[in-house]
Design a protein around this motif. Structure first.
Motif, short mmCIF file in Angstrom:
data_model
loop_
_atom_site.label_atom_id
_atom_site.label_comp_id
_atom_site.label_asym_id
_atom_site.label_seq_id
_atom_site.Cartn_x
_atom_site.Cartn_y
_atom_site.Cartn_z
N UNK A 12 0.85 -1.06 -0.03
CA UNK A 12 -0.10 0.04 0.18
C UNK A 12 0.78 1.19 -0.03
N UNK A 13 1.95 1.08 0.90
CA UNK A 13 3.11 2.42 0.88
C UNK A 13 3.40 2.60 -0.59
N UNK A 14 4.00 1.35 -1.13
CA UNK A 14 4.57 1.82 -2.38
C UNK A 14 3.42 2.20 -3.51
N UNK A 15 2.31 1.83 -3.41
CA UNK A 15 1.41 1.99 -4.22
C UNK A 15 0.91 3.60 -4.09
N UNK A 16 0.77 3.96 -2.82
CA UNK A 16 0.40 5.43 -2.72
C UNK A 16 1.67 6.31 -3.05
N UNK A 17 2.90 6.06 -2.76
CA UNK A 17 4.02 6.62 -3.28
C UNK A 17 4.01 6.86 -4.84
N UNK A 18 3.67 5.87 -5.38
CA UNK A 18 3.74 5.78 -6.82
C UNK A 18 2.61 6.64 -7.42
N UNK A 19 1.26 6.58 -6.76
CA UNK A 19 0.31 7.16 -7.19
C UNK A 19 0.38 8.64 -7.04
N UNK A 211 -6.31 15.08 -9.43
CA UNK A 211 -6.89 14.73 -8.07
C UNK A 211 -7.76 13.60 -8.33
N UNK A 212 -8.24 13.60 -9.77
CA UNK A 212 -9.10 12.49 -10.10
C UNK A 212 -8.14 11.26 -10.40
N UNK A 213 -7.07 11.57 -11.05
CA UNK A 213 -6.13 10.32 -11.30
C UNK A 213 -5.65 9.63 -10.02
N UNK A 217 -6.62 6.04 -9.04
CA UNK A 217 -5.39 5.25 -8.84
C UNK A 217 -5.56 4.43 -7.37
N UNK A 218 -5.76 5.38 -6.38
CA UNK A 218 -5.97 4.80 -4.86
C UNK A 218 -7.04 3.72 -5.08
N UNK A 219 -8.33 4.10 -5.77
CA UNK A 219 -9.23 2.92 -5.68
C UNK A 219 -8.82 1.75 -6.29
N UNK A 220 -8.19 1.84 -7.58
CA UNK A 220 -7.88 0.75 -8.33
C UNK A 220 -6.81 -0.13 -7.21
N UNK A 225 -5.12 -4.47 -3.82
CA UNK A 225 -4.84 -5.03 -2.39
C UNK A 225 -5.75 -6.19 -1.79
N UNK A 226 -7.02 -5.59 -2.31
CA UNK A 226 -8.11 -6.80 -1.67
C UNK A 226 -8.07 -8.19 -2.17
#
Ligand code: HEC
Length: 290
Positions: A12-19, A211-213, A217-220, A225-226
């Motif tokens: 999740x951390x890696x995803x958030x940084x990338x997003x 912001x939309x992106x 990105x966070x939703x995807x 992750x689920x």
């Protein structure tokens, strides 16, 4: 914290940084595109205004002067600036947000008086006479604009109307008075032609897209992750828990007759088979002893 939670946390951390990185970069690219477009539009509008001013001064005004006589002055057809101002008014009426202004330190036409920000730009152009134009951003009434300003250099020709008021035509004095817009000096920069291109709306759209992106990105990522959590649970955590339980039992000599049935032909399967061999060997050893 279980290995699954730890793993998902770091993913999740890696995803958030990338997003965040993608969102920021997209915002920067969009901003650059907005500025590039504003620069092009301002240059185009500035050149067009200058060209129409040039036409009025060099072609139309001399001809009208010849027709009506030197002593008469009808600004609407005999001043390039009046013509440019009226064309600009019409243009900005149909293109709201844009503005064209011949801003002067001390103008004949009061509405052309430069405001504080414009005075600063004129002062810069005055200081460095080699500048053909200057560009930048200004905030007016809470809205952001990109501007291009071209200096108006006073020549001998300008002094007939902007020099000593005594030399100006009677008509001009009647319309504009004899107080402001006079005593300009040859070579001086007393005004500049400003072209304003609105950028607030385009910047707001760029920000909203970024912001939309980020939100999408966070939703995807959360969906991914689920799925990952389910996969880890079924394929790794549950088999590992079973193996742990069975190894514990083997170490206590319990349940040695039940085979270990973890279905996986990968690493976990290999581990299960090894533990199962261990179970059989321990069972055999115990039987031998007894
Ligand atoms: C025939 C007279 C005449 C001449 C020559 C003339 N102007 Fe003007 N100018 C005017 C008038 C009249 C206005 C007022 C325009 C308006 O009503 O907006 C004006 C307006 C301006 C303005 C806008 C600010 C203001 O004073 O209202 C600038 C800048 C300007 N002139 C620069 C010049 C320059 C530079 C020259 C020489 C290259 C020049 N003018 C030559 C008559 C003249």
């Amino acid at each position: 914290m279980s290995i699954r939670v730890q793993f998902l946390f770091w993913v999740l951390v890696v995803c958030l940084v990338a997003i965040g990185g993608v969102g920021y970069t997209s915002l920067q690219f969009s901003k650059q595109a907005v500025f590039k477009e504003a620069v092009d539009k301002a240059a185009l509008l500035g050149s067009y205004t200058e060209a129409s001013l040039h036409y009025s001064r060099t072609q139309a005004v001399p001809m009208v002067k010849h027709l009506v006589g030197e002593e008469r002055f009808y600004p609407e057809i005999m001043s390039g600036f009046v013509m440019a101002r009226n064309v600009a008014d019409r243009f900005t009426h149909t293109q709201p947000g844009y503005a064209i202004k011949n801003a002067a330190i001390d103008p004949l036409w009061p509405e052309s008086k430069a405001d504080q920000q414009e005075l600063q730009v004129i002062a810069d152009l005055k200081r460095d006479k080699s500048l053909k134009n200057t560009t930048g951003f200004m905030v007016k009434n809470g809205k952001e604009f990109f501007y291009e300003a071209r200096p108006m250099v006073i020549t001998e020709k300008c002094l007939g109307c902007h020099g000593d008021p005594k030399d100006a035509s009677r008509d001009q004095i009647m319309i504009y008075g004899a107080e402001n817009g006079y005593n300009w000096k040859v070579g001086d920069v007393t005004s500049a032609m400003f072209v304003y291109v609105p950028v607030s709306e385009a910047l707001a759209i760029a920000k909203a897209s970024a912001v939309k992106l980020v939100v999408m990105g966070t939703a995807y990522s959360l969906c991914a992750l689920l799925l990952m959590a389910v996969f880890l649970g079924v394929k790794i955590v549950t088999p590992l828990k079973t193996l742990c339980k069975r190894t514990e039992e083997i170490s206590l000599g319990k349940n040695l007759d039940t085979p270990i049935t973890v279905k996986s032909n990968r690493e976990i399967g290999e581990l299960a088979r090894s533990i199962d061999r261990l179970r059989l060997n321990i069972a055999r050893l115990i039987k031998k002893k007894s």
